[in-house]
Design a protein around this motif. Structure first.
Motif, PDB file in Angstrom:
ATOM      1  N   TRP A   1     -36.533  -3.136  -9.142  1.00 30.33           N
ATOM      2  CA  TRP A   1     -35.563  -2.429  -9.976  1.00 30.33           C
ATOM      3  C   TRP A   1     -36.304  -1.813 -11.158  1.00 30.33           C
ATOM      4  CZ3 TRP A   1     -33.488  -4.213 -14.900  1.00 30.33           C
ATOM      5  CH2 TRP A   1     -32.460  -3.399 -15.377  1.00 30.33           C
ATOM      6  N   ARG A   2     -35.977  -0.569 -11.452  1.00 36.77           N
ATOM      7  CA  ARG A   2     -36.641   0.144 -12.547  1.00 36.77           C
ATOM      8  C   ARG A   2     -35.630   0.394 -13.662  1.00 36.77           C
ATOM      9  NH1 ARG A   2     -40.019   5.661 -11.762  1.00 36.77           N
ATOM     10  NH2 ARG A   2     -38.065   6.287 -10.823  1.00 36.77           N
ATOM     11  N   PRO A   3     -35.711  -0.364 -14.767  1.00 39.14           N
ATOM     12  CA  PRO A   3     -34.753  -0.194 -15.854  1.00 39.14           C
ATOM     13  C   PRO A   3     -34.965   1.080 -16.670  1.00 39.14           C
ATOM     14  CG  PRO A   3     -36.329  -1.907 -16.403  1.00 39.14           C
ATOM     15  CD  PRO A   3     -36.616  -1.486 -14.994  1.00 39.14           C
ATOM     16  N   ASP A   4     -36.159   1.664 -16.601  1.00 33.82           N
ATOM     17  CA  ASP A   4     -36.473   2.874 -17.370  1.00 33.82           C
ATOM     18  C   ASP A   4     -36.949   3.953 -16.400  1.00 33.82           C
ATOM     19  OD1 ASP A   4     -37.407   4.892 -19.019  1.00 33.82           O
ATOM     20  OD2 ASP A   4     -38.639   3.565 -20.265  1.00 33.82           O
ATOM     21  N   LEU A   5     -36.103   4.933 -16.138  1.00 34.91           N
ATOM     22  CA  LEU A   5     -36.457   5.966 -15.156  1.00 34.91           C
ATOM     23  C   LEU A   5     -37.582   6.875 -15.629  1.00 34.91           C
ATOM     24  CD1 LEU A   5     -32.980   7.019 -13.748  1.00 34.91           C
ATOM     25  CD2 LEU A   5     -34.724   5.600 -12.685  1.00 34.91           C
ATOM     26  N   ASP A   6     -37.897   6.852 -16.908  1.00 33.14           N
ATOM     27  CA  ASP A   6     -38.991   7.685 -17.416  1.00 33.14           C
ATOM     28  C   ASP A   6     -40.347   6.993 -17.318  1.00 33.14           C
ATOM     29  OD1 ASP A   6     -37.307   9.822 -18.082  1.00 33.14           O
ATOM     30  OD2 ASP A   6     -36.784   8.882 -19.993  1.00 33.14           O
ATOM     31  N   ASP A   7     -40.359   5.719 -16.923  1.00 26.87           N
ATOM     32  CA  ASP A   7     -41.593   4.939 -16.842  1.00 26.87           C
ATOM     33  C   ASP A   7     -41.808   4.502 -15.402  1.00 26.87           C
ATOM     34  OD1 ASP A   7     -43.714   3.187 -17.023  1.00 26.87           O
ATOM     35  OD2 ASP A   7     -42.763   1.861 -18.482  1.00 26.87           O
ATOM     36  N   ASP A   8     -42.707   5.202 -14.695  1.00 26.33           N
ATOM     37  CA  ASP A   8     -42.945   4.899 -13.284  1.00 26.33           C
ATOM     38  C   ASP A   8     -43.511   3.505 -13.062  1.00 26.33           C
ATOM     39  OD1 ASP A   8     -41.965   7.313 -12.418  1.00 26.33           O
ATOM     40  OD2 ASP A   8     -43.929   8.282 -12.369  1.00 26.33           O
ATOM     41  N   GLY A   9     -44.093   2.881 -14.080  1.00 23.67           N
ATOM     42  CA  GLY A   9     -44.700   1.566 -13.918  1.00 23.67           C
ATOM     43  C   GLY A   9     -43.828   0.418 -14.364  1.00 23.67           C
ATOM     44  N   SER A  10     -42.568   0.674 -14.652  1.00 26.54           N
ATOM     45  CA  SER A  10     -41.726  -0.364 -15.245  1.00 26.54           C
ATOM     46  C   SER A  10     -40.883  -1.134 -14.227  1.00 26.54           C
ATOM     47  CB  SER A  10     -40.798   0.255 -16.300  1.00 26.54           C
ATOM     48  OG  SER A  10     -39.845   1.104 -15.679  1.00 26.54           O
ATOM     49  N   TRP A  11     -41.302  -1.233 -12.982  1.00 20.24           N
ATOM     50  CA  TRP A  11     -40.530  -1.927 -11.960  1.00 20.24           C
ATOM     51  C   TRP A  11     -40.497  -3.431 -12.225  1.00 20.24           C
ATOM     52  CZ3 TRP A  11     -37.771   0.625  -8.311  1.00 20.24           C
ATOM     53  CH2 TRP A  11     -38.092   1.950  -8.061  1.00 20.24           C
TER      54      TRP A  11
END
Length: 154
Positions: free
Chosen positions: A18-28
């Protein structure tokens, strides 16, 4: 009767990203859930349930899906429900399978605003994959924010 979701019936161990920040590709954020799915209404629908033990700082939750097939329109409607939003279904996603891939569209709320969501289902022998992507602006790019990889429960 429609057998599009027959691959999903049974018990599964599910690896979620799950990626809480769509602007950060590494934040899964990665976590495990358990799922069980079964047919209802003589094959015109199915239901599943998910359980999640929680992550640091997040409470455990339960969720589920009701999928209903409308043969007159050849369309599936997918309704999500969750213990984090008790007493209601989310608005339905609608779509169908073509060439073994299920694609479904509907509204979603993201950071307090309505956006467009897309679900994609794929599967192979003993596996299934689900991906949710969001479109934050009309005709903008789709950004994946949640994936699930299903394996038979062990």
């Amino acid at each position: 009767m429609n057998g599009d979701f027959d691959f999903l019936f049974g018990r599964w161990d599910v690896h979620n990203r799950w990626r809480p920040d769509l602007d950060d590709d590494g934040s899964w954020v990665e976590f495990a859930t358990a799922c069980e799915a079964r047919p209802i209404l003589g094959g015109l629908g199915n239901i599943d349930s998910f359980s999640f033990a929680g992550l640091p700082g997040r409470n455990p939750w339960e969720a589920g899906t009701v999928r209903l097939y409308d043969p007159s329109e050849d369309v599936w409607r997918i309704y999500w429900m969750s213990s984090s939003r008790p007493g209601r279904f989310d608005e339905p996603m609608e779509g169908r399978f073509a060439d073994g891939v299920g694609t479904f569209y509907g509204p979603e709320e993201w950071e307090g605003r309505r956006v467009r969501a897309r679900f994609r289902w794929t599967h192979g022998p003993g596996t299934a994959q689900w991906e949710q992507s969001l479109q934050l602006v009309d005709d903008g790019p789709w950004k994946a924010n949640w994936t699930m990889d299903f394996r038979p429960a062990g």
